[in-house]
Design an enzyme around this catalytic site. Structure first.
Site, short mmCIF file in Angstrom:
data_model
loop_
_atom_site.label_atom_id
_atom_site.label_comp_id
_atom_site.label_asym_id
_atom_site.label_seq_id
_atom_site.Cartn_x
_atom_site.Cartn_y
_atom_site.Cartn_z
N GLU A 32 2.12 11.96 3.80
CA GLU A 32 1.00 11.01 3.75
C GLU A 32 -0.25 11.56 4.43
O GLU A 32 -1.36 11.14 4.13
CB GLU A 32 1.40 9.68 4.41
CG GLU A 32 2.24 8.80 3.50
CD GLU A 32 2.32 7.35 3.96
OE1 GLU A 32 2.38 7.10 5.17
OE2 GLU A 32 2.33 6.46 3.08
N HIS A 81 25.73 24.13 1.73
CA HIS A 81 26.68 24.14 0.62
C HIS A 81 26.11 23.44 -0.60
O HIS A 81 26.84 23.04 -1.50
CB HIS A 81 28.00 23.49 1.08
CG HIS A 81 28.62 24.24 2.22
ND1 HIS A 81 29.69 25.09 2.08
CD2 HIS A 81 28.24 24.33 3.52
CE1 HIS A 81 29.98 25.64 3.25
NE2 HIS A 81 29.11 25.19 4.15
N LYS A 83 0.69 0.15 -5.13
CA LYS A 83 0.64 -1.23 -4.62
C LYS A 83 -0.21 -2.09 -5.54
O LYS A 83 0.13 -3.23 -5.85
CB LYS A 83 0.01 -1.25 -3.22
CG LYS A 83 0.89 -0.70 -2.12
CD LYS A 83 0.24 -0.95 -0.76
CE LYS A 83 0.98 -0.34 0.39
NZ LYS A 83 0.28 -0.42 1.66
O1 PA5 Z 1 1.49 5.61 7.54
C1 PA5 Z 1 1.08 4.63 6.96
O2 PA5 Z 1 -0.06 4.17 7.16
C2 PA5 Z 1 1.96 3.89 5.97
O3 PA5 Z 1 3.20 4.52 5.80
C3 PA5 Z 1 2.17 2.46 6.43
O4 PA5 Z 1 2.85 2.48 7.66
C4 PA5 Z 1 3.00 1.66 5.39
O5 PA5 Z 1 2.39 1.69 4.13
C5 PA5 Z 1 3.17 0.21 5.84
O6 PA5 Z 1 1.92 -0.38 6.01
P1 PA5 Z 1 1.74 -1.71 6.84
O7 PA5 Z 1 2.11 -1.43 8.26
O8 PA5 Z 1 0.31 -2.07 6.69
O9 PA5 Z 1 2.67 -2.72 6.24
#
Ligand code: PA5
Length: 406
Positions: free
Chosen positions: A270, A291, A393
């Site tokens: 990310e 393995h 989303k």
């Molecule tokens: O690193 C990030 O920003 C994402 O992985 C969020 O943690 C994830 O999408 C969850 O988002 P939120 O905490 O707004 O529900």
């Protein structure tokens, strides 16, 4: 203590690369993180204040005494860090009380049905964690769990059993907490999900689990001494990428670190995987995966490098046949696999921590968070957004708000 060797098992693969080419961006990145606009990463108060820490420990003690099952609802950065540290540091069997269940990480009806049946007759406290407060999966999990809890507890009792971790002001969870009077922890504005394990997001569930969060934080802060090493690591990764090593395996030799590799995959994917750039993170838990994936790493398409995370000291179990401890044999395996991979197609960057404990994990988290941010700066992408995640989303939300037929 962290020890690194980024040279021994990489040198022949990056021999033609002039690392000084990275000097300018490396200098810029290290200035940013040490004294520039990102210097707040080095201040523990950016993550958690003293008052919050006290509140976390007090509420955690309350939770430990007042439920059979503690449900942690959250997805991505809202749960990965605490799950990873719990798996690394808690005993595998008999984890202690309360039992901790993570929820909101998928939409599997089979799993939900099992959870619903399991908690039916148990005392439950829930911590819903969502920075935005608007994420589909945790929202659905919370709807299901609060429906069950409303059938069991009065409005008054629910105030002692629902704890919300979210933005200080915005989002639907904040609104709900204000309306219902639920206890809340804040997610700091400038710390995104995947970096938030040492904010109340991760610290509170970890404290409930009985993990020593003060020592974790101590390790995290002392990990500042490894910032130059983390920057070096980011540069070597980039040099390997320039040599067409597009995939990075986070390889561990300890199954207790499996979820830590899951956290690493999220952190790097990310943070860096955007604008057609970034290294694809995968993971291997050795020696199990030797393995299966081991064949590919040894002789398959030569696009992979490994970041091997080892632990120097461990429990002593004698293996008479070899007159060695099990741990010594594991260390030999780690060394020889690096050598075997290096001789063929796969370089390894090696990172060893001293022991698997709170202090060392704190340092390791600091090391990798720094490396992920610096790596993003080196390839000129924004470390702190995840525009790609927003795309699915949006489509799912549109479908849910229309008459979508399967
Ligand atoms: O690193 C990030 O920003 C994402 O992985 C969020 O943690 C994830 O999408 C969850 O988002 P939120 O905490 O707004 O529900």
């Amino acid at each position: 203590m962290i020890k690194c060797d980024f040279h021994k098992y990489t040198s022949k693969f990056i021999s033609g690369i002039d690392k000084s080419k990275f000097n300018k961006s490396e200098k810029k990145a290290s200035k940013e993180i040490l004294s520039g606009s990102l210097a707040y990463w080095n201040d523990i108060n950016s993550f958690v204040s003293k008052d919050e820490l006290n509140a976390i420990m007090n509420v955690a003690n309350y939770v430990r005494d007042n439920c059979d099952v503690f449900i942690v609802i959250g997805i991505g950065g809202s749960y990965m860090g605490s799950k990873a540290i719990m798996e690394a540091l808690l005993p595998t069997f008999n984890k202690g009380k309360p039992e901790i269940i993570f929820l909101g990480t998928d939409l599997s009806s089979n799993y939900y049905k099992e959870v619903i049946d399991y908690i039916k007759d148990k005392d439950v406290i829930v911590n819903v964690i969502s920075k935005s407060g608007n994420t589909l999966e945790p929202n659905i999990a919370f709807e299901i769990i609060s429906y069950i809890m409303k059938g069991k507890y009065s409005k008054e009792e629910l105030r002692d059993r629902i704890i919300i971790t979210t933005d200080e002001k915005d989002g639907s969870l904040r609104k709900l907490a204000n309306e219902e009077g639920y206890f809340t922890f804040n997610v700091p504005k400038n710390i995104g999900g995947r970096f938030s394990v040492f904010t109340p997001v991760g610290l509170f569930p970890l404290a409930v689990a009985g993990i020593d969060i003060l020592t974790l934080l101590e390790g995290f802060m002392s990990g500042g001494e490894y910032i130059p090493l983390a920057i070096d690591y980011a540069v070597v990764r980039e040099a390997l990428y320039k040599k067409n090593k597009y995939v990075e395996s986070f390889t561990v030799y300890n199954s207790k670190l499996y979820y830590f590799t899951e956290w690493l995959k999220q952190l790097f994917a990310e943070t860096q995987g955007k604008e057609g750039k970034g290294i694809l993170p995968i993971s291997n838990v050795n020696t199990r995966d030797l393995h299966s994936m081991g064949q590919f790493l040894q002789e398959g398409h030569d696009i992979i490098f490994e970041t091997v995370i080892g632990v120097e000291n461990s429990d002593v179990i004698k293996i008479a046949k070899y007159d060695k401890t099990l741990h010594e044999i594991n260390r030999i395996a780690q060394e020889k696999v690096c050598l075997a991979h290096y001789r063929d197609k796969t370089p390894s960057l090696v990172i060893d921590i001293e022991t698997l404990d709170e202090y060392n994990i704190g340092q390791l988290v600091r090391f990798f968070i720094t490396a992920a941010i610096v790596g993003a700066l080196l390839i000129d992408v924004n470390p702190f957004d995840q525009p790609g995640v927003e795309k699915y989303k949006k489509l799912v939300n549109e479908a849910l708000n229309s008459t979508y037929i399967f």
